[in-house]
Design an enzyme around this catalytic site. Structure first.
Site, PDB file in Angstrom:
ATOM      1  N   LYS A   1       0.824  -1.217   0.000  1.00 50.23           N
ATOM      2  CA  LYS A   1       0.000   0.000   0.000  1.00 50.23           C
ATOM      3  C   LYS A   1       0.854   1.261   0.000  1.00 50.23           C
ATOM      4  O   LYS A   1       0.465   2.278  -0.585  1.00 50.23           O
ATOM      5  CB  LYS A   1      -0.969   0.015   1.183  1.00 50.23           C
ATOM      6  CG  LYS A   1      -0.353  -0.003   2.576  1.00 50.23           C
ATOM      7  CD  LYS A   1      -0.271  -1.393   3.118  1.00 50.23           C
ATOM      8  CE  LYS A   1       0.221  -1.458   4.543  1.00 50.23           C
ATOM      9  NZ  LYS A   1       0.389  -2.853   4.989  1.00 50.23           N
TER      10      LYS A   1
ATOM     11  N   VAL B   1      -5.045  -3.663   0.853  1.00 47.33           N
ATOM     12  CA  VAL B   1      -6.084  -2.964   1.599  1.00 47.33           C
ATOM     13  C   VAL B   1      -6.952  -3.964   2.356  1.00 47.33           C
ATOM     14  O   VAL B   1      -7.583  -4.826   1.761  1.00 47.33           O
ATOM     15  CB  VAL B   1      -6.979  -2.125   0.665  1.00 47.33           C
ATOM     16  CG1 VAL B   1      -8.022  -1.362   1.466  1.00 47.33           C
ATOM     17  CG2 VAL B   1      -6.140  -1.164  -0.181  1.00 47.33           C
TER      18      VAL B   1
ATOM     19  N   GLU C   1       4.235  -2.518  13.606  1.00 47.33           N
ATOM     20  CA  GLU C   1       5.282  -2.393  12.602  1.00 47.33           C
ATOM     21  C   GLU C   1       6.614  -2.054  13.289  1.00 47.33           C
ATOM     22  O   GLU C   1       6.641  -1.615  14.441  1.00 47.33           O
ATOM     23  CB  GLU C   1       4.923  -1.286  11.611  1.00 47.33           C
ATOM     24  CG  GLU C   1       3.657  -1.526  10.818  1.00 47.33           C
ATOM     25  CD  GLU C   1       3.899  -2.354   9.577  1.00 47.33           C
ATOM     26  OE1 GLU C   1       5.049  -2.793   9.363  1.00 47.33           O
ATOM     27  OE2 GLU C   1       2.935  -2.568   8.827  1.00 47.33           O
TER      28      GLU C   1
ATOM     29  N   LYS D   1      -4.076   3.058   2.793  1.00 47.56           N
ATOM     30  CA  LYS D   1      -5.168   2.230   2.272  1.00 47.56           C
ATOM     31  C   LYS D   1      -6.356   3.087   1.853  1.00 47.56           C
ATOM     32  O   LYS D   1      -6.964   2.860   0.805  1.00 47.56           O
ATOM     33  CB  LYS D   1      -5.582   1.216   3.342  1.00 47.56           C
ATOM     34  CG  LYS D   1      -4.465   0.270   3.763  1.00 47.56           C
ATOM     35  CD  LYS D   1      -4.857  -0.549   4.989  1.00 47.56           C
ATOM     36  CE  LYS D   1      -3.695  -1.381   5.491  1.00 47.56           C
ATOM     37  NZ  LYS D   1      -4.026  -2.123   6.740  1.00 47.56           N
TER      38      LYS D   1
ATOM     39  N   GLY E   1      -2.307 -10.940   8.483  1.00 46.97           N
ATOM     40  CA  GLY E   1      -1.983 -12.323   8.785  1.00 46.97           C
ATOM     41  C   GLY E   1      -1.661 -13.117   7.534  1.00 46.97           C
ATOM     42  O   GLY E   1      -2.020 -12.745   6.414  1.00 46.97           O
TER      43      GLY E   1
END
Length: 428
Positions: free
Chosen positions: A107, A134, A192, A207, A304
């Protein structure tokens, strides 16, 4: 068609390994559904010998993803490295230049360079697909480009960062402060490497800008997204919002107005009985509104291995079937520049502030709100044991400009302790 579709996968982290597993374990299913075999011919990653829980010994190895993108035995370049620039962008550009279609989960790259990449791909007769970029496993890109293609889209909303939704719902369910739940999320590996990408709203803003481009036929304009993270949301905000019948979410909203394209990714209050209000944990939700369909709600895992690899393979399968769409649902050369507009749509707001516990303090605040044209719907003052009094105000619908004028005037009062918190209450 029996000629195999040959994939080159750059990036063998969680998602890349998930894609390899699907291709290896579901070969017959994929071939039957696509009408042709889908195979992997080559891969690339930072480290060759890492244990990824899946066998990659059957595939050619490239240390350089750009070299992978140029291989003659690759039809589709699957970019799963991440990063807005650097190897991901260079390899994607190389793939397009060498006649490859591209499937990506990136993204950030598309939010910053999507228009240029889309124009390059379409000029070369290639496609870029990015469902996995997204909302993880939710097929929201396909819904906008295909299922709702006959609608004028009026509004797109969503909770698009599972980490933020986990933090906010965990604060509420466990009664824990933000700092404690942030650390818990970090220990669980939800954040992150740069946590501000999550809690600062940047990841979700990327996104939202991609969905806005599809929904409104504009060039991607991430710079036009109003961003505010969840760092200032306190456990008191969570509790007091619940007391008033609301939940706090990091909510993305985009809509076209007479003044231009509104895009915002900010903490908002939503009714606790609404679909967004009932969204728990790391789940994502996208709400799409069109003139014909009215409103649809898509809910599912936003990240995931399995969900994101599933989205990647959905794009791969479309290419295998010969389905070829413009990157953002319309030819890139015809997309208009997005005229950014500050949010002007009136809405009620939640205000939290701490006032000196002395006569006349609250009257000064309400006077300023009245002078700015902001009327009060509900107001509560909570019990306290110190010299400051926590006050909660819910306004009637007002513009952000009027509210900002009131907040600016309040900052000059001698009865206010700290900066007030102002959160929009979104109609769902």
């Amino acid at each position: 068609m029996t000629t195999p579709l040959r994939l080159g996968i750059a990036g063998l982290g969680t998602v890349g390994a998930g894609v390899v597993k699907i291709v290896r374990q579901k070969a017959n299913l994929l071939a039957n559904r696509a009408g042709r075999p889908v195979v992997i011919t080559a891969v690339s990653a930072r480290t060759r010998d890492k244990d990824r829980g899946v066998n990659i010994a059957d595939y050619a190895w490239e240390d350089d993803p750009v070299a992978l993108a140029k291989r003659d035995d690759v039809d589709v370049f699957v970019e799963l490295m991440g990063g807005s620039d650097g190897p991901a962008k260079a390899a994607t550009e190389a793939a397009i230049a060498h006649g490859k279609d591209v499937v990506t989960a990136n993204k950030a790259m598309l939010a910053h360079h999507g228009q240029a990449l889309a124009e390059a791909a379409e000029t070369a007769g290639r496609v870029i697909r990015f469902e996995a970029a997204v909302a993880g496993g939710i097929p929201v890109v396909k819904a906008l480009t295909e299922g709702l293609a006959g609608n004028d889209i009026t509004r797109v909303m969503g909770v698009m960062n599972g980490t933020c939704n986990y933090i906010l719902t965990r604060m509420q369910s466990a009664g824990l402060p933000y700092a404690d739940v942030f650390e818990e999320a970090n220990q669980l590996g939800y954040l992150e490497a740069d946590p501000t990408l999550d809690v600062g709203g940047i990841d979700a803003g990327h996104k939202l800008s991609l969905l806005a481009s599809i929904a409104f036929g504009t060039q991607v304009n991430f710079a036009g997204v109003e961003l505010e993270g969840i760092e200032r949301v306190t456990i008191d905000d969570i509790r007091q919002a619940a007391d008033m019948g609301y939940r706090i979410k990091l909510l993305g909203v985009c809509q076209m107005t007479g003044r231009g394209l509104e895009q915002r990714m900010t903490p908002c209050l939503v009714p606790e009985t609404s679909p967004l209000g009932q969204l728990e944990g790391g789940t994502n939700m996208c709400v799409l509104e069109g003139d014909c369909v009215e409103q649809i709600v898509l809910r599912g895992p936003g990240a995931g291995e399995g969900p994101t690899a599933s989205a990647v393979m959905g794009d791969v399968m479309d290419i295998a079937r010969g389905i070829r769409l413009s990157t953002f649902g319309q030819p890139a050369a015809g997309l208009s520049p997005a005229k950014p507009a500050k949010v002007v749509t009136p809405a009620p707001y939640y205000l939290r502030m701490a006032l000196d516990d002395k006569p006349g303090a609250l009257a000064k605040v309400t006077t300023i709100l009245g002078e700015a044209g902001v009327s009060i719907d509900r107001m509560r003052q909570y019990q306290h044991a110190e010299t400051t009094a926590p006050v909660l105000i819910v306004t009637h619908k007002t513009t952000r400009d009027a509210l900002d004028a009131a907040l600016s005037a309040m900052s000059r009062l001698d009865v206010l302790k700290g900066d007030p918190v102002a959160l929009r209450i979104e109609t769902v």
